[in-house]
Design an enzyme around this catalytic site. Sequence first.
Site, PDB file in Angstrom:
ATOM      1  N   ARG A 111       0.863  -1.176   0.000  1.00 46.61           N
ATOM      2  CA  ARG A 111       0.000   0.000   0.000  1.00 46.61           C
ATOM      3  C   ARG A 111       0.902   1.229   0.000  1.00 46.61           C
ATOM      4  O   ARG A 111       2.065   1.155   0.392  1.00 46.61           O
ATOM      5  CB  ARG A 111      -0.906   0.004   1.231  1.00 46.61           C
ATOM      6  CG  ARG A 111      -1.814  -1.216   1.343  1.00 46.61           C
ATOM      7  CD  ARG A 111      -2.597  -1.211   2.655  1.00 46.61           C
ATOM      8  NE  ARG A 111      -3.482  -2.367   2.756  1.00 46.61           N
ATOM      9  CZ  ARG A 111      -3.130  -3.540   3.277  1.00 46.61           C
ATOM     10  NH1 ARG A 111      -1.887  -3.705   3.748  1.00 46.61           N
ATOM     11  NH2 ARG A 111      -4.000  -4.540   3.338  1.00 46.61           N
ATOM     12  N   LYS A 136      -1.688  -2.923   7.635  1.00 49.75           N
ATOM     13  CA  LYS A 136      -3.109  -2.895   7.972  1.00 49.75           C
ATOM     14  C   LYS A 136      -3.404  -4.016   8.966  1.00 49.75           C
ATOM     15  O   LYS A 136      -3.028  -5.154   8.765  1.00 49.75           O
ATOM     16  CB  LYS A 136      -3.948  -3.072   6.700  1.00 49.75           C
ATOM     17  CG  LYS A 136      -5.424  -2.786   6.909  1.00 49.75           C
ATOM     18  CD  LYS A 136      -6.169  -2.814   5.590  1.00 49.75           C
ATOM     19  CE  LYS A 136      -7.642  -2.479   5.788  1.00 49.75           C
ATOM     20  NZ  LYS A 136      -8.381  -2.491   4.496  1.00 49.75           N
ATOM     21  N   HIS A 242      -2.984   2.543  -5.690  1.00 48.57           N
ATOM     22  CA  HIS A 242      -3.439   1.231  -5.224  1.00 48.57           C
ATOM     23  C   HIS A 242      -3.552   0.237  -6.377  1.00 48.57           C
ATOM     24  O   HIS A 242      -3.575  -0.981  -6.148  1.00 48.57           O
ATOM     25  CB  HIS A 242      -4.781   1.361  -4.502  1.00 48.57           C
ATOM     26  CG  HIS A 242      -4.979   0.331  -3.430  1.00 48.57           C
ATOM     27  ND1 HIS A 242      -4.187   0.263  -2.304  1.00 48.57           N
ATOM     28  CD2 HIS A 242      -5.875  -0.689  -3.319  1.00 48.57           C
ATOM     29  CE1 HIS A 242      -4.589  -0.734  -1.536  1.00 48.57           C
ATOM     30  NE2 HIS A 242      -5.607  -1.335  -2.128  1.00 48.57           N
ATOM     31  N   ARG A 245      -0.802  -2.344  -6.433  1.00 53.23           N
ATOM     32  CA  ARG A 245      -0.991  -3.475  -5.509  1.00 53.23           C
ATOM     33  C   ARG A 245      -1.942  -4.505  -6.106  1.00 53.23           C
ATOM     34  O   ARG A 245      -1.699  -5.713  -6.039  1.00 53.23           O
ATOM     35  CB  ARG A 245      -1.517  -2.939  -4.173  1.00 53.23           C
ATOM     36  CG  ARG A 245      -1.832  -4.004  -3.134  1.00 53.23           C
ATOM     37  CD  ARG A 245      -2.156  -3.319  -1.805  1.00 53.23           C
ATOM     38  NE  ARG A 245      -2.883  -4.191  -0.891  1.00 53.23           N
ATOM     39  CZ  ARG A 245      -2.299  -5.045  -0.059  1.00 53.23           C
ATOM     40  NH1 ARG A 245      -0.989  -5.157  -0.041  1.00 53.23           N
ATOM     41  NH2 ARG A 245      -3.026  -5.777   0.761  1.00 53.23           N
ATOM     42  N   HIS A 268      -3.201 -10.177   3.847  1.00 52.55           N
ATOM     43  CA  HIS A 268      -4.630 -10.344   4.076  1.00 52.55           C
ATOM     44  C   HIS A 268      -4.875 -11.298   5.250  1.00 52.55           C
ATOM     45  O   HIS A 268      -4.245 -12.356   5.334  1.00 52.55           O
ATOM     46  CB  HIS A 268      -5.320 -10.904   2.831  1.00 52.55           C
ATOM     47  CG  HIS A 268      -5.368  -9.943   1.695  1.00 52.55           C
ATOM     48  ND1 HIS A 268      -5.453 -10.332   0.375  1.00 52.55           N
ATOM     49  CD2 HIS A 268      -5.348  -8.579   1.667  1.00 52.55           C
ATOM     50  CE1 HIS A 268      -5.485  -9.276  -0.412  1.00 52.55           C
ATOM     51  NE2 HIS A 268      -5.422  -8.204   0.354  1.00 52.55           N
ATOM     52  N   TYR A 277      -9.254 -11.417  -6.218  1.00 51.02           N
ATOM     53  CA  TYR A 277      -8.444 -11.153  -7.407  1.00 51.02           C
ATOM     54  C   TYR A 277      -8.635 -12.211  -8.490  1.00 51.02           C
ATOM     55  O   TYR A 277      -8.311 -11.966  -9.650  1.00 51.02           O
ATOM     56  CB  TYR A 277      -6.964 -11.053  -7.018  1.00 51.02           C
ATOM     57  CG  TYR A 277      -6.677  -9.821  -6.209  1.00 51.02           C
ATOM     58  CD1 TYR A 277      -6.555  -8.574  -6.808  1.00 51.02           C
ATOM     59  CD2 TYR A 277      -6.543  -9.896  -4.820  1.00 51.02           C
ATOM     60  CE1 TYR A 277      -6.304  -7.440  -6.062  1.00 51.02           C
ATOM     61  CE2 TYR A 277      -6.286  -8.769  -4.069  1.00 51.02           C
ATOM     62  CZ  TYR A 277      -6.171  -7.547  -4.688  1.00 51.02           C
ATOM     63  OH  TYR A 277      -5.927  -6.415  -3.949  1.00 51.02           O
TER      64      TYR A 277
END
Length: 295
Positions: A111, A136, A242, A245, A268, A277
């Site tokens: 990110r 994150k 973004h 990514r 994640h 994705y």
Amino acid sequence: MANTPRPPGLIQRYREELQARHYAKRTVATYEQWLRRFLRFHGRRHPREMGSGEVNAFLTHLAVDLKVSPSTQNQALSALLFLYRELLERDLDLDGVEALVAGVLYGGGLRLMEALRLRVHDVDFQRRQITVRQGKGGKDRRTMLPATDGEELRLHLEGVRRLHRQDIAEGCGRVEPPHALARKYPHAPVEWGWQWLFPQHHRWHSAETGEQGRHHLDPSLIQKAVRRAVLASGIVTPATCHTFRHSFATHLLERGQDIRTIQELMGHNDVNTTMIYTHVLNRGPLGVTSPADLL
């Protein structure tokens, strides 16, 4: 009738802008000299009439004709970047750092703020990996450092180290370590490993303590550079920082990389987030192909 006072000239406004941002007196004088030399080199044309081409020509003159040291050339560049970005409020197309940040975003699936918050010691050139700290969800993770970005980062860090040494010599060179680490390790703010991988061009100044240091690049600088690049390329599909990514994950899937590895590289918590994705590919998550594509 009294004469109307003449507005301040470029040199004076440049000097006052540096002083307003609390640059050291020595730095103000040095930057002013570089501006004067830049103007003389180009026949005293106004900087608004010039741009990255003239700046690059001047820096090349310093390096090739005058054979100045890399640190001196870097100092001249800093003076001219301040002129254009802070006084004239105009970005030069000197997109080396911006392109390098974009390469890290795509090459490691980071990110934007994860990339900008990287410290020098977060990059392991030997193992070709990047450590993302407090991503994150507050978790650390490791991702890849592509060989192409690695060589560019090495060159970039040489300039960053010269800049840090200059700051130290001027009594600055401090960064803010995470989690109040400076209380336990008082020297951490000035140590090389804790410096930002992508520092800002100008220093911050504390009115309370008088201390100066550097923060990492402002995200808007990278966002604007990506926006300019997208417009210049003629791409009509919306694209932002973004997008790099997203492309990282999508391209790994296209090459057959397993979903669990991609999940780990992306940071994640849930594999279902990574599975999104698979819908970007021409084939669905079960590898189903439309019968029309078989005709």
